[in-house]
Motif scaffolding. Structure first.
Motif, PDB file in Angstrom:
ATOM      1  N   GLU A  34       0.823  -1.199   0.000  1.00  0.00           N
ATOM      2  CA  GLU A  34       0.000   0.000   0.000  1.00  0.00           C
ATOM      3  C   GLU A  34       0.863   1.258   0.000  1.00  0.00           C
ATOM      4  N   ASP A  35       1.916   1.277   0.806  1.00  0.00           N
ATOM      5  CA  ASP A  35       2.812   2.444   0.818  1.00  0.00           C
ATOM      6  C   ASP A  35       3.357   2.716  -0.577  1.00  0.00           C
ATOM      7  N   LEU A 154       4.393  11.395   1.934  1.00  0.00           N
ATOM      8  CA  LEU A 154       3.219  10.533   2.044  1.00  0.00           C
ATOM      9  C   LEU A 154       2.919  10.204   3.499  1.00  0.00           C
ATOM     10  N   ASN A 158      -0.463  11.039   6.986  1.00  0.00           N
ATOM     11  CA  ASN A 158      -1.171  10.038   7.772  1.00  0.00           C
ATOM     12  C   ASN A 158      -1.137  10.432   9.242  1.00  0.00           C
TER      13      ASN A 158
ATOM     14  N   VAL C  37      -6.051   0.312  -1.521  1.00  0.00           N
ATOM     15  CA  VAL C  37      -5.707   1.586  -0.907  1.00  0.00           C
ATOM     16  C   VAL C  37      -5.976   2.773  -1.831  1.00  0.00           C
ATOM     17  N   GLN C  39      -7.763   5.467  -4.326  1.00  0.00           N
ATOM     18  CA  GLN C  39      -9.071   6.110  -4.410  1.00  0.00           C
ATOM     19  C   GLN C  39      -9.117   6.925  -5.699  1.00  0.00           C
ATOM     20  N   HIS C  48      -9.987  -0.486   1.427  1.00  0.00           N
ATOM     21  CA  HIS C  48      -9.507  -0.433   2.822  1.00  0.00           C
ATOM     22  C   HIS C  48     -10.471   0.294   3.714  1.00  0.00           C
ATOM     23  N   GLN C  74      -7.316   6.444  17.035  1.00  0.00           N
ATOM     24  CA  GLN C  74      -7.445   7.283  15.843  1.00  0.00           C
ATOM     25  C   GLN C  74      -8.287   6.663  14.739  1.00  0.00           C
ATOM     26  N   PHE C  77     -11.194   8.766  13.688  1.00  0.00           N
ATOM     27  CA  PHE C  77     -10.815   9.851  12.790  1.00  0.00           C
ATOM     28  C   PHE C  77     -10.532   9.319  11.380  1.00  0.00           C
ATOM     29  N   LEU C  78      -9.845   8.184  11.312  1.00  0.00           N
ATOM     30  CA  LEU C  78      -9.433   7.664  10.007  1.00  0.00           C
ATOM     31  C   LEU C  78     -10.591   7.115   9.199  1.00  0.00           C
ATOM     32  N   ALA C  85     -21.417  14.545  13.831  1.00  0.00           N
ATOM     33  CA  ALA C  85     -21.600  14.546  15.280  1.00  0.00           C
ATOM     34  C   ALA C  85     -20.530  13.730  15.987  1.00  0.00           C
ATOM     35  N   VAL C  90     -10.754  12.454   8.038  1.00  0.00           N
ATOM     36  CA  VAL C  90      -9.789  12.733   6.973  1.00  0.00           C
ATOM     37  C   VAL C  90     -10.550  13.254   5.759  1.00  0.00           C
ATOM     38  N   ARG C  94      -8.312  12.749   0.388  1.00  0.00           N
ATOM     39  CA  ARG C  94      -6.974  12.374   0.852  1.00  0.00           C
ATOM     40  C   ARG C  94      -6.961  10.986   1.493  1.00  0.00           C
ATOM     41  N   GLY C  96      -7.003   8.218   0.131  1.00  0.00           N
ATOM     42  CA  GLY C  96      -6.169   7.268  -0.597  1.00  0.00           C
ATOM     43  C   GLY C  96      -4.720   7.298  -0.139  1.00  0.00           C
ATOM     44  N   LEU C  97      -4.371   8.286   0.669  1.00  0.00           N
ATOM     45  CA  LEU C  97      -2.988   8.390   1.149  1.00  0.00           C
ATOM     46  C   LEU C  97      -2.776   7.671   2.476  1.00  0.00           C
ATOM     47  N   MET C  98      -3.862   7.183   3.066  1.00  0.00           N
ATOM     48  CA  MET C  98      -3.733   6.504   4.359  1.00  0.00           C
ATOM     49  C   MET C  98      -3.301   5.060   4.112  1.00  0.00           C
ATOM     50  N   THR C  99      -1.999   4.880   3.825  1.00  0.00           N
ATOM     51  CA  THR C  99      -1.519   3.548   3.486  1.00  0.00           C
ATOM     52  C   THR C  99      -1.385   2.667   4.726  1.00  0.00           C
ATOM     53  N   ARG C 100      -1.376   3.285   5.867  1.00  0.00           N
ATOM     54  CA  ARG C 100      -1.387   2.534   7.132  1.00  0.00           C
ATOM     55  C   ARG C 100      -2.626   2.957   7.907  1.00  0.00           C
ATOM     56  N   PRO C 101      -3.356   2.162   8.602  1.00  0.00           N
ATOM     57  CA  PRO C 101      -3.133   0.724   8.674  1.00  0.00           C
ATOM     58  C   PRO C 101      -3.432   0.042   7.358  1.00  0.00           C
TER      59      PRO C 101
END
Lengths: 421, 421, 421, 421
Positions: A34-35, A154, A158, C37, C39, C48, C74, C77-78, C85, C90, C94, C96-101
């Protein structure tokens, strides 16, 4: 005798080829699939693409002219970058959507190309395109640095702030934080007609030549880069709040993008931290300031009553200095405090140093013929020259004549400040 | 003796002041109130604003420091431009919405300021801010040129293609179309350390100095600007259709904005016409090509096997040449064919000549103190230098050391091409 | 008795929970980590995120109120979406940039939540939030459809045109291409006050109620969806080239985005193909047209001398019809030709049918209390209602009262056209 | 008899034509030429354009079909709006650059067209296109309202805050501020099948018909519009700071555009002022709140525990009420406090009232044939219906069946809120 020398040179090239190619994969080892596919901004590239693109270089410019068919009919389209002469390409900001081929197939591609190159070395040494192979390895080293800077960008998006590599060395006295490098001193140089630009036997990119004469007036160059502590004084003095020290375009950026500190800095409970390839760390006062744009470097210099050096000044000063410093082989991946001392220090490694020079062709510059000639010359507008390399440049990659270039607003490289006056 | 000389100089300044101020209003005479308020793009300004802004300069920098209250509390805000130090301003792309004050009130403002300045000349000659008055008149002359270029851009948006001023002189042999200037020849210059930059008693903008030494290698400069006929060959050879001759940023512009010819050119029934301040006219082959960007000038030069001159080369060549040529006083308002002949011709007037030099400070450059220091130095990024003036520059405004500057994509100035090699 | 019934219901819910949860993972099986991962546009989501977001629903609304700590501080949030509410999130473009987890950790997260839910079923049946669990499974079924539509959009960006699932059934007579469904006939309905909206014991989303009276005038509803062959006639008649049949906003889209056919259609050598989840396929004339926007559906209807049905008309017609048709369990993942016959056919499955009704609250609509109330009611502006489900809707998910909604320009859902008049 | 009636009708139309045409010019009287050419946003139009466009309507749809040649070959292009069928047009956001023709020429154009129309009345009464003339005058009345709203928006951009017309009536008790209209009461209506839509002899736009049956459930309608004082309570309760009361699209707007109050409101030293056509004025608590978007109206209603009425409810309630109220003939040009009293008040005039109804065609709606059919039907997407007219609507222009429509984010009309429940 001649053939003996020649064989040694070929062996050196062969060793270099495999060493550089292996280093690229080693950089990708800590990463998940994914990274490798995500792209955090139009200016950055995904790891996948860089791993494949560096391979496409050898496929296109070394193997195909030697008669090898393309490995895949669409890889040229998928992994081309700026070589307009070679054909169409995926729009830069959509590269992150190319989830196929995945890393496994790209690694097969690499092995295929490496095997074919090796076959050329063994079976057809006479027809080896040596200059292109040499260029390809230097091209790949440039992408190794970009892999780290793009990945840092990148990861910074996150909120989990992932760690690429844990920090090895301990903080504290004698450790990471380093010692106070002392007040800034300047080394003087006297005026005259000087020669700059690459000359000689070793490898250089086409934009480093031809060697030519320039007139350089008297100047003084700071002995070390500007530190975080010094930059914090600029910030404390309203550096980001007042238009006076800024170029007009720079001030527009400050306001439009809300810049209040270098890239990756975050204020937490009144203290500045920054994101590094080893995760979040408090700002160390003695480290060179890093991830500033040309606009910030220029504004800082004006605020400090100084200026940035021209690239000619920088090169005149650096030519006698061996290109040694902290590069990416040290695995620290962050600039280190310049040790106390006298004379010009840390010219190479740690942080790229913005110069006052827009990136233009040297007098008599001729790009190489064909598509590889698009490598550097195409970009000679709206960019500023940086010199000296950084802590994520590959070791052995830098020279005094080496010209890096980025737009004046770019901040995601490891770019810092050295003053002149 | 000294006071006599001084009085003569004061009288000359007074005459110059009133002459320049009157010329501005004369330029606006053919315009309707509607023409004066519209703004055709963010980079252009409306005539209203320019007429008021040039007045604000004297109000702010000459009268107010002499104790005069501001004419109107909000005029500073309404008519400020880039002087960040002086306060806020109306966003540039919203200026066209400031329909009040109208031209009548702005002209009252001008009369008020002119009367106050005249009062200073008469009553307080000793306290006259002469340098600022001189700077103000040169500033106003720059805006006179911009009034014409911005107006041309505005009129070009209107499908009625309005005429600003009917063309006086007839076409045909010896007339407008001119004669074939003959094949392009080059004048050679030999290498050496030269001095460029303004030095001496006359007026110059701060960015023209300090005079300083540069090393210039052997070069040749074209004797005249490139003609439409020559540029049409570039177009016929796929100039706008192939990426090879272009810088990467330039090619991006070509594609994004669909450039196929210089600005204001239109293809009608297979023939090229262009919009001029005298309306639509067929392209004349012997006139200098005009309204090209730096990118087009650079691409043309590369295609032609030449290059653009650096500003140092241009100035070295032009310094001995008297700054004479076709300026806006001739009322033709369009470049004229260069007459046949030998030697460097048409260096001044007709078309601004793009150089290969990014706009940067000269060694030792110090902007003037205070807000007027923002005049030039703030813009030393992402711009290219042009030299020589154009057919819409005021007469007497140009010098060999004069540095104009625009972004490389700008096309709405009367900008053309002179080759070097 | 009551407790017996209750236990049966609980068992059914438990079975449903685990069945739906397993189906989500099964959909992701053919995908690589990279596919999961990326988008492809702001409106789409990465796999994901959907796999995690559906889990967060149970974590937030079922487990945390029951006293379980959040799995990760988190993840809210992710993986939050529109629940204002519940807190920050995120930015959609953006994600598509959350490669982790990565997928592995997200699957751990799913197992954890599923185990906790199972523990509730076993250990605390009395405190089970049954309504929320039921809502969560229907929410997850909606995301199953979105996973397929978003993935199709992602794959369509890739010039390699990846295949998600090979097509099982053969083409030809009786096969995929199907038979000519015959000329379009309409079924008449007579005017009167009717009741629409969900009523009864089964599950429904809040936006399906309350059941209420509407007056419906005489109307006729087409017996089957519009076919590709019929839509090609519209195209051949200049459907995309003339403004007449289009709403103004629709025509603006046609021009701005260069629409010339439904989404995913490509002209190859004079023949139309389309990208499917089984790769590129020639357009089959008898299949329902798919991937059209409301604007296209509306323009087609006007061109055909008809109109789209209101959602009240559609529901009045559909209420007596069992909600059966081709859903995603058939693994064909593309609309199938409607078989010849009489009466209303293919109301459910194959393609969502655009109605003429903007998505607004039913009289007396009250969203559920708290954050789950943001589920549907928040979006009641600028969207049009679609009815009937598609070939990628989960089986058992649809009802006559089911209201789907998308902006009128959306084309990446499996959306088609049924006429009324 | 028949011909007598007919002649009377023709005279009435003739009188109406000239009265409406004169009113347009009267509205432009206080304006400078500069005011008339500027365009403050893409959605607004310049006065020039509106004065010419309303004339083009008669030129195109009445005179040209009667054999008159077009007045100017390019006026159709310059002053067309949305009539796609009639040809190309100047992009809406570039209209402000059409400084020629100026107001003087446009007034000549008006006189020419008016004279030709008069000639038709006198010379060719039999061939008079009466319906089109009637439509044209109502079309022109709509533009009269837009001239005032667009001008208000333009003046609001100018920091000088110009005054269009000085306020005539004094403030204070019995004056402008008015009296407290008392607590909000609701009038009940009982459920049933009702008929709405225009029917009868008078003029109506095509979108007001056909008259048709709707089922309306029990509802209550507020007796007067919401006041500033009531709206300030919403603001004080965090109305603009919390997402809960907002539709998702509305909340996105609030955040993206920084809405903190209705359009034209400014906080000065802790007190709210608003810009009016008579300049800046403090907010009067008893005036109806004005210049709110549908999103704000909807959010306010939700916060107040109520909702907006549907257009059917509004029309059912308004049909028996005479269409009287404060229109633009009163020259106050700002909503007035609703007088205390009982029963439905201020349904017409003062402020347009947002309904909960998206703008869609009535059952059986058929637009007029040809280009005039583009008048209303083209816009039936992404718009909400408003009812009742405003203080800048022309007198006599409104009806209970009149459907105005704007996008839900529009705020520059005089739009307010009436609650239902």
């Amino acid at each position: 005798m001649k053939s003996r020398t020649d064989a040694l040179r070929r062996d050196a090239l062969r060793e270099r080829y495999h060493r550089v190619r292996a280093a690229t994969l080693r950089l990708a080892e800590p990463l998940t699939p994914e990274d490798c596919v995500a792209q955090s901004m139009a200016e950055a590239s995904r790891i996948h693409w860089q791993v494949a693109h560096t391979t496409l270089f050898f496929d296109t410019f070394a193997l195909q002219p030697a008669g090898c068919p393309p490995y895949h009919p669409q890889f040229g389209f998928l992994f081309n970058s700026y070589y307009e002469a070679v054909g169409a390409r995926v729009a830069r900001d959509r590269r992150g959507l190319m989830t196929r081929p995945g890393l496994a197939e790209i690694e097969r591609y690499r092995r295929h190309v490496d095997a074919e190159i090796e076959r050329l070395f063994v079976d057809e040494p006479a027809s080896l395109p040596r200059d292109l192979l040499m260029l390809g390895t230097h091209h790949e080293e440039q992408h190794q640095e970009l892999m780290l800077t793009d990945l840092k960008h990148l990861f910074a998006q996150n909120p989990l702030r992932p760690v690429y590599r844990e920090r090895a060395s301990p903080a504290g006295p004698g450790g990471i934080g380093g010692r106070d490098p002392g007040a800034l001193r300047f080394t003087p140089f006297s005026e005259g007609v000087r020669a700059i630009g690459h000359a000689g036997a070793g490898f250089a990119f086409d934009n480093e030549g031809p060697r030519h004469k320039v007139f350089v007036a008297d100047f003084e160059l700071a002995e070390r880069p500007v530190t975080n502590a010094e930059y914090l004084e600029f910030m404390a003095d309203g550096g980001y709040a007042r238009p006076e020290p800024w170029l007009s375009d720079g001030w527009t950026r400050v306001q439009a993008q809300g810049w209040q500190a270098p890239l990756y800095w975050e204020l937490r409970d009144g203290r500045w931290w920054s994101f590094t390839l080893s995760g979040m760390r408090p700002i160390e006062p003695y480290e060179p300031v890093c991830h500033v744009s040309f606009y910030e470097a220029d504004a800082y210099a004006r605020w400090a009553g100084a200026r940035l050096p021209t690239e000619a000044e920088w090169e005149v000063a650096a030519e006698p200095v061996p290109p040694e410093g902290q590069f990416c082989d040290e695995a620290h991946l962050h600039p280190r405090p310049t040790p106390p001392g006298t004379g010009l220090r840390a010219l190479f490694g740690d942080v790229w140093e913005w110069t006052a020079s827009p990136y233009t062709p040297y007098p008599g510059f001729r790009p190489a013929a064909g598509a590889v000639g698009e490598y550097n010359g195409k970009f000679m507008a709206n960019q500023m020259v940086l010199r000296g390399g950084s802590c994520v440049s590959p070791p052995g990659h830098l020279r005094a004549s080496y010209r890096n270039f980025f737009p004046p607003e770019a901040r995601w490289q490891f770019s810092g400040i050295r003053l002149a006056r």
